[in-house]
Design a protein around this motif. Structure first.
Motif, PDB file in Angstrom:
ATOM      1  N   MET A 312       0.797  -1.238   0.000  1.00 14.38           N
ATOM      2  CA  MET A 312       0.000   0.000   0.000  1.00 14.38           C
ATOM      3  C   MET A 312       0.822   1.278   0.000  1.00 14.38           C
ATOM      4  N   GLY A 313       2.096   1.187   0.104  1.00 11.22           N
ATOM      5  CA  GLY A 313       2.916   2.402   0.068  1.00 11.22           C
ATOM      6  C   GLY A 313       2.616   3.332   1.226  1.00 11.22           C
ATOM      7  N   ASN A 314       2.350   4.614   0.906  1.00 10.17           N
ATOM      8  CA  ASN A 314       2.121   5.621   1.943  1.00 10.17           C
ATOM      9  C   ASN A 314       0.862   5.356   2.769  1.00 10.17           C
ATOM     10  N   PHE A 315      -0.092   4.638   2.186  1.00 12.89           N
ATOM     11  CA  PHE A 315      -1.323   4.347   2.926  1.00 12.89           C
ATOM     12  C   PHE A 315      -1.052   3.470   4.146  1.00 12.89           C
ATOM     13  N   SER A 316       0.120   2.833   4.169  1.00 16.25           N
ATOM     14  CA  SER A 316       0.465   1.981   5.310  1.00 16.25           C
ATOM     15  C   SER A 316       0.528   2.767   6.613  1.00 16.25           C
TER      16      SER A 316
END
Length: 483
Positions: A312-316
């Motif tokens: 999820m990239g930055n959504f993590s």
């Protein structure tokens, strides 16, 4: 500000009938309570009941470290089987409590059922250990997880100071206590919201996992039962970890008197909640293995964060916030439910009388809620929390096993007791055997810590004779107890 609660009796309940005979009417009799008395109102609907169960079962464990089961089973396939079987066993235990909750319509959970089946001494020992050690330590541990993960987004590049974690944890504990002291309705509404957040967090993991499976990411499921062979001791320990992850299904029984239409809503809430949790837990673990290998999972400190970072990239960054909200929901649900155990124990004369007082306007058991605050703070800043929980984890399963054995005993002792909901006899027999087997296993595998926990539990026996049985107490001692 406070008034003494109207004492309720249990329909056909021998112990409670003897205690309350000639004083106050039964809650189920339709008679009015004594003038000047107040009672806890029936504000727990089916939805609120489901939120109490799900909200207290799903804590930080499924998001942080589900590796205990994998470590002790030795393979991906066996770990998924254990997660499933533990869910089914927990459902069996929950169904036993559903029967007890519909035939003994009184709040208090473990304490009330042990009191009804086996008498006051074992019931007092149960509430004694819960009040002094288990609940403050358990609340402090889940609160520390809340403090750590609520601060995680602000300390991405460095270690979070321990003092900062404890201070924000103390604020969280205080907030939960204030909430439960102020309004039953608001604490229930917030619990529904937090339960929704937990389910969203699980879906955030499950949906990408399903997408990974559709894409053919099944390499970690090939030879799913290959790996380190589970040892004779490892497999039972895996079940112990799994049962602990599902624990919390009994909390609705702590607030039976506040449940609308308990004969229908208690069994329904328990069944719906356990199906949702079991399916959610199994699918969450399947989702982890679509992206993380068994070896990587064992090395990860927070599996959900590792999973989110890869997919999820930055959504993590949202994952620690959801974990914090999940912990807050477990804190809120646990305090909401367990305070009713102290309330009922006080009402039956096993704890100081003030704990059975109800706020005259807010209709909350305020003293029974706030008594946990100083004890939890002491544990938070001074106690060796994890050692205490290790000492006393066996006590939980010992008393739960005793409760379910009491269900079997009551079937023969009082066959005419009304049972609106009744489970087949093999279910309580199997579940009580499982609990007692885990207790025996802990005595064998860790005799030192379990022995210390057993000694702490036994302190309840002299305390019972000192505080309850001894009837020639000095005047100052009686005043201290609120007698």
């Amino acid at each position: 500000m406070f008034r003494k609660a109207a004492v309720t009796t249990v329909s056909n309940g021998s112990y409670f009938q003897e205690q309350a005979n000639g004083r106050l009417p039964s809650m189920d009799s339709g008679e009015p309570a004594q003038e000047g008395k107040v009672v806890l109102k029936k504000k727990v609907t089916l939805l609120r009941g489901i939120s109490i169960i799900i909200g207290t079962i799903i804590g930080a464990g499924i998001f942080i470290s589900p590796k205990g089961i994998l470590k002790n089973t030795g393979s991906v396939g066996m770990s998924l089987i254990v997660w499933t079987v533990c869910g089914v066993l927990s459902l069996f235990g929950a169904l036993c409590y559903a029967e007890l909750g519909t035939c003994i319509r009184k709040s208090g959970g473990h304490y009330t059922y042990i009191l009804e089946a086996f008498g006051p001494l074992p019931a007092f020992v149960r509430v004694w250990v819960e009040l002094l050690v288990i609940r403050p330590a358990a609340t402090a541990v889940i609160s520390l997880a809340f403090g750590r993960y609520i601060l995680e987004p602000f300390f991405m590049q460095c270690e979070i100071p321990e003092l900062a974690i404890k201070l924000i944890t103390a604020v969280g504990i205080t907030l939960v206590m204030v909430l439960n002291s102020t309004s039953v309705s608001w604490s229930a509404r917030i619990q529904i919201f937090l339960t929704f957040c937990k389910l969203v967090a699980i879906l955030i993991i499950i949906v990408p996992g399903v997408i990974q499976l559709i894409k053919g990411e099944t390499q970690h499921f090939k030879n799913a039962f290959a790996g380190n062979d589970a040892s004779v001791m490892g497999l039972p320990l895996a079940f112990y970890s799994g049962m602990y992850a599902y624990s919390g299904w009994f909390y609705l029984n702590f607030v039976t008197e506040e449940v609308e239409n308990p004969e229908k809503n208690i069994p329904l809430a328990i069944c719906i909640s356990m199906i949702i949790v079991t399916v959610g837990y199994v699918l969450t673990n399947v989702a982890y293995f679509t992206t993380i290998s068994a070896g990587e999972l064992l090395l990860s400190k927070a599996v959900a964060v590792t999973f989110a970072e890869r997919l999820m990239g930055n959504f993590s960054l949202a994952v620690p916030v959801f974990v914090a909200l999940s912990c807050f929901g477990s804190m809120n649900g646990g305090i909401f439910a367990v305070s009713r155990m102290f309330f009922v124990a006080s009402r039956e004369g096993h704890l100081p009388e003030i704990l059975s007082m109800i706020h005259v306007r807010k209709h909350t058991p305020l003293p029974a809620v706030i008594v946990l605050h100083p004890l939890t703070m002491i544990m938070l800043f001074n106690g060796d929390l994890y050692s205490l929980l290790n000492f006393l984890s066996f006590a939980r399963w010992l008393f739960i096993g005793l409760v379910v054995a009491g269900l079997i005993y009551l079937r023969y002792k009082r066959p005419d007791m009304p049972r609106p909901f009744k489970v087949p006899l093999f279910i309580p027999a199997l579940f009580s055997f499982t609990c007692l087997f885990m207790v025996a296993l802990s005595l064998y595998s860790d005799p030192v810590n379990t022995g210390i926990g057993f000694a702490i539990t036994l302190t309840g026996v002299p305390a019972y004779y000192l505080f309850i049985v001894w009837d020639k107490k000095p005047k100052w001692f009686r005043k201290l107890l609120g007698k």
